[in-house]
Design a protein around this motif. Structure first.
Motif, mmCIF file in Angstrom:
data_model
loop_
_atom_site.group_PDB
_atom_site.id
_atom_site.type_symbol
_atom_site.label_atom_id
_atom_site.label_comp_id
_atom_site.label_asym_id
_atom_site.label_seq_id
_atom_site.Cartn_x
_atom_site.Cartn_y
_atom_site.Cartn_z
ATOM 1 N N GLY A 65 2.504 19.086 0.010
ATOM 2 C CA GLY A 65 2.585 18.726 1.589
ATOM 3 C C GLY A 65 3.922 18.179 2.031
ATOM 4 O O GLY A 65 4.809 17.691 0.978
ATOM 5 N N LYS A 66 4.175 17.679 3.159
ATOM 6 C CA LYS A 66 5.566 17.109 3.498
ATOM 7 C C LYS A 66 5.892 15.814 3.221
ATOM 8 O O LYS A 66 7.093 15.333 3.107
ATOM 9 C CB LYS A 66 5.759 17.065 5.256
ATOM 10 N N GLU A 67 4.765 15.069 2.390
ATOM 11 C CA GLU A 67 4.853 13.579 2.165
ATOM 12 C C GLU A 67 5.377 13.545 0.449
ATOM 13 O O GLU A 67 5.478 12.655 -0.102
ATOM 14 C CB GLU A 67 3.902 12.589 2.576
ATOM 15 N N LEU A 75 10.041 26.207 -3.042
ATOM 16 C CA LEU A 75 9.115 24.850 -2.465
ATOM 17 C C LEU A 75 9.833 23.576 -2.023
ATOM 18 O O LEU A 75 9.175 22.898 -1.204
ATOM 19 C CB LEU A 75 8.401 24.295 -3.761
ATOM 20 N N GLY A 76 11.269 23.829 -1.645
ATOM 21 C CA GLY A 76 11.981 22.547 -1.166
ATOM 22 C C GLY A 76 11.454 22.540 0.377
ATOM 23 O O GLY A 76 11.577 21.059 0.656
ATOM 24 N N HIS A 77 11.142 23.417 1.015
ATOM 25 C CA HIS A 77 10.775 23.130 2.415
ATOM 26 C C HIS A 77 9.378 22.779 2.554
ATOM 27 O O HIS A 77 9.081 22.168 3.815
ATOM 28 C CB HIS A 77 11.118 24.312 3.305
ATOM 29 N N TRP A 78 8.676 22.579 1.695
ATOM 30 C CA TRP A 78 7.284 22.161 1.848
ATOM 31 C C TRP A 78 7.242 20.706 1.433
ATOM 32 O O TRP A 78 5.845 20.191 1.681
ATOM 33 C CB TRP A 78 6.317 23.074 0.713
ATOM 34 N N VAL A 79 7.961 20.178 0.755
ATOM 35 C CA VAL A 79 7.813 18.777 0.287
ATOM 36 C C VAL A 79 8.842 17.643 0.857
ATOM 37 O O VAL A 79 10.052 18.525 1.340
ATOM 38 C CB VAL A 79 7.713 18.742 -0.928
ATOM 39 N N LYS A 80 8.595 16.592 0.645
ATOM 40 C CA LYS A 80 9.667 15.444 0.939
ATOM 41 C C LYS A 80 10.680 15.781 0.213
ATOM 42 O O LYS A 80 11.940 15.718 0.665
ATOM 43 C CB LYS A 80 8.943 14.328 0.897
#
Length: 184
Positions: free
Chosen positions: A2-4, A21-26
């Motif tokens: 998730g984004k956080e 995965l970089g765009h999915w996570v903080k």
């Protein structure tokens, strides 16, 4: 994911997972023991601002503790390059020291010791010269093949909650590899 989420990728290689995965996570903090792989990963991910790369070994992640506290960890196809079970235990301790309580850790693509003989006998069916087959067998012998239930016990003794999982059947290695899903 998730984004956080703050993801630690151990054994990042050329940085492909960071691109995916970089765009999915903080943030993603990625380590690899190979100087060349870290350099390549940085080049492949230069446009991403939330991804960092370091040269490091799974047996020494303490430098991360001062700066980060991860809630997700990916460790894909790494532990078979360690020397023994004691090093795996040390790696699990290192991971525990850099993760938050309730962190989720995926240790994937682990060669199953119970499948070793089947795997190694497959080389004899290849259309290769005997010397080439012996080289392949020797390379396989020096990899660390582990019993998933032994690793489960080690991880549980360190305080992890552990699920041993079959790899997705669409992955060709699934017949001889397994995944461990750990929760801190």
């Amino acid at each position: 994911l998730g984004k956080e989420d703050k993801l630690l990728n151990i054994g990042c290689g050329n940085g492909l997972m960071e691109i995916l995965l970089g765009h999915w996570v903080k943030s993603i903090t990625s380590v690899d023991f190979s100087k060349g792989m870290v350099k390549r990963a940085k080049e492949n991910n230069k446009e991403y601002k939330n991804v960092m790369f370091y040269r490091a070994n799974i047996l020494n992640l303490s430098f991360l503790k001062r700066r980060f506290n991860f809630n997700k960890v990916l460790c894909n196809s790494v532990i078979q390059y360690l020397n023994n079970i004691d090093e795996i235990k040390k790696a699990l301790i290192e991971i525990k020291n850099v993760t938050e309580k309730n962190a989720v850790i995926l240790i994937s693509a682990n060669p199953d010791k119970r499948k070793f003989n089947d795997f190694i006998s497959g080389y004899d069916r290849l259309s290769l010269k005997k010397e080439e087959i012996e080289k392949k067998k020797e390379a396989t012998r020096i990899s660390l093949w582990t019993d998933p239930w032994d690793l489960k016990k080690i991880a549980e003794d360190l305080g992890y909650k552990v699920d041993v999982q079959k790899m997705h059947p669409g992955v060709w290695q699934s017949w001889f590899m397994y995944d461990l899903l750990l929760r801190r």
